[in-house]
Enzyme design. Sequence first.
Site, PDB file in Angstrom:
ATOM      1  N   HIS A 120      38.002 -25.151 -24.239  1.00 46.64           N
ATOM      2  CA  HIS A 120      36.633 -25.052 -23.696  1.00 46.64           C
ATOM      3  C   HIS A 120      36.534 -24.163 -22.460  1.00 46.64           C
ATOM      4  CE1 HIS A 120      37.764 -28.439 -20.964  1.00 46.64           C
ATOM      5  NE2 HIS A 120      36.747 -28.018 -20.211  1.00 46.64           N
ATOM      6  N   HIS A 121      37.686 -23.676 -21.943  1.00 45.73           N
ATOM      7  CA  HIS A 121      37.626 -22.727 -20.816  1.00 45.73           C
ATOM      8  C   HIS A 121      38.124 -21.340 -21.203  1.00 45.73           C
ATOM      9  CE1 HIS A 121      36.094 -25.193 -17.588  1.00 45.73           C
ATOM     10  NE2 HIS A 121      36.928 -26.179 -17.919  1.00 45.73           N
ATOM     11  N   LYS A 167      40.807 -34.410 -16.880  1.00 44.02           N
ATOM     12  CA  LYS A 167      40.780 -34.516 -15.416  1.00 44.02           C
ATOM     13  C   LYS A 167      41.347 -35.855 -14.948  1.00 44.02           C
ATOM     14  CE  LYS A 167      37.222 -31.125 -14.422  1.00 44.02           C
ATOM     15  NZ  LYS A 167      35.867 -30.854 -13.890  1.00 44.02           N
ATOM     16  N   ASP A 227      36.056 -32.882 -20.453  1.00 40.71           N
ATOM     17  CA  ASP A 227      36.853 -32.879 -19.215  1.00 40.71           C
ATOM     18  C   ASP A 227      37.720 -34.132 -19.063  1.00 40.71           C
ATOM     19  OD1 ASP A 227      36.228 -30.403 -18.154  1.00 40.71           O
ATOM     20  OD2 ASP A 227      34.410 -31.130 -17.150  1.00 40.71           O
TER      21      ASP A 227
HETATM   22 FE   FE2 Z   1      33.210 -29.549 -17.559  1.00 39.99          FE
HETATM   23 FE   FE2 Z   2      36.553 -28.321 -18.047  1.00 38.07          FE
END
Ligand code: FE2
Ligand code: FE2
Length: 332
Positions: free
Chosen positions: A250-251, A201, A198
């Site tokens: 990853h999504h 982000k 992540d």
């Molecule tokens: Fe995550």
């Molecule tokens: Fe994520």
Amino acid sequence: MNRNSAFRILLADHNCRTRRELARFLVHRNHDVDCASTGYQATRALRKRDYDLILSDINLPQLSFFDLAAHLETEGLETDVVVIANLLDLDRAVSAMHEGAADFLLRPHDLKKVAYTVERIRELKDRRADDARRLQIRREAQMQEETTLALARAAEERDRMNIGHGRRVASYAVEIGRGLCFTEARLERLAFAGKLHDIGKIGIDDAILNKPGRLNDEEYAVMKRHSEIGEYILKPVSAFRDIAPIIRHHHERFDGAGYPDGLAGDEIPLDARILCLCDFFDAITSKRPYREPASLEQALEIIAEEKGAFFDPLVSEVFIKMHHPRRAVVAI
Ligand SMILES: [Fe+2]
Ligand SMILES: [Fe+2]
């Protein structure tokens, strides 16, 4: 150095006969030999190419061993030097050893001793090269670990609601990787990818990233960009180049309904399919301001239901088996 490749030797000796005999002998033993009869010729040869070994007459005109050692140091060369000396020059040969010569050979030449000396230096050089390679690998691994830690901390500083999320995802992912018999190197890569999944982000606006309630459609669309931003951040770093696509995907969902590219099934890198499940598991079992965490039973129930839709069937089975052995459907 490849042991089968030629050992490059510069033979610097003013005596024509010595040069001819030694050069013939060394070439016969598959070494790559250049000759020089003066210090001037020797230094010119050293500027033109790299040598593994210099066999140098201790009385070379224009260049004593000590001048040669100084020249190598100035040029930043770490070439081994073996001095060739008469018995009368033994003291100087020993002084040369004190000053860094690798060995000395006495005239008249015992060719067996010459062969032994060259081979010994070649072995030492190979060993030094192996040590340097191992050190380089250790340094790179340490650098990758430290950079991962720094980046993961930066991401956590921004995303205060998800402290520890990356580390937990990494450890679940490694468990699955072990279940799938991944090599240690691949498990290490998976752990790095888990810790950094992540990282994108960092590029998401604070108001959205740390919004206490659920995101609306517009905010969710912005948040979804984090997987592409993560790939963008990591791609220029050579140590993370093979992790970048895992972060990007990853999504993705196994049925193709995920983001950013809507990949399905085997199109999604396996490591990304693993992270997708671990990411979901950690998110749903973590407390949010707007909901209580799901229990392990509830989370496994959802994973079983979503097997083949949201999640890779095999990855789901491995995960369920690890956390709830009696529920396992397939043996791996
Ligand atoms: Fe995550
Ligand atoms: Fe994520």
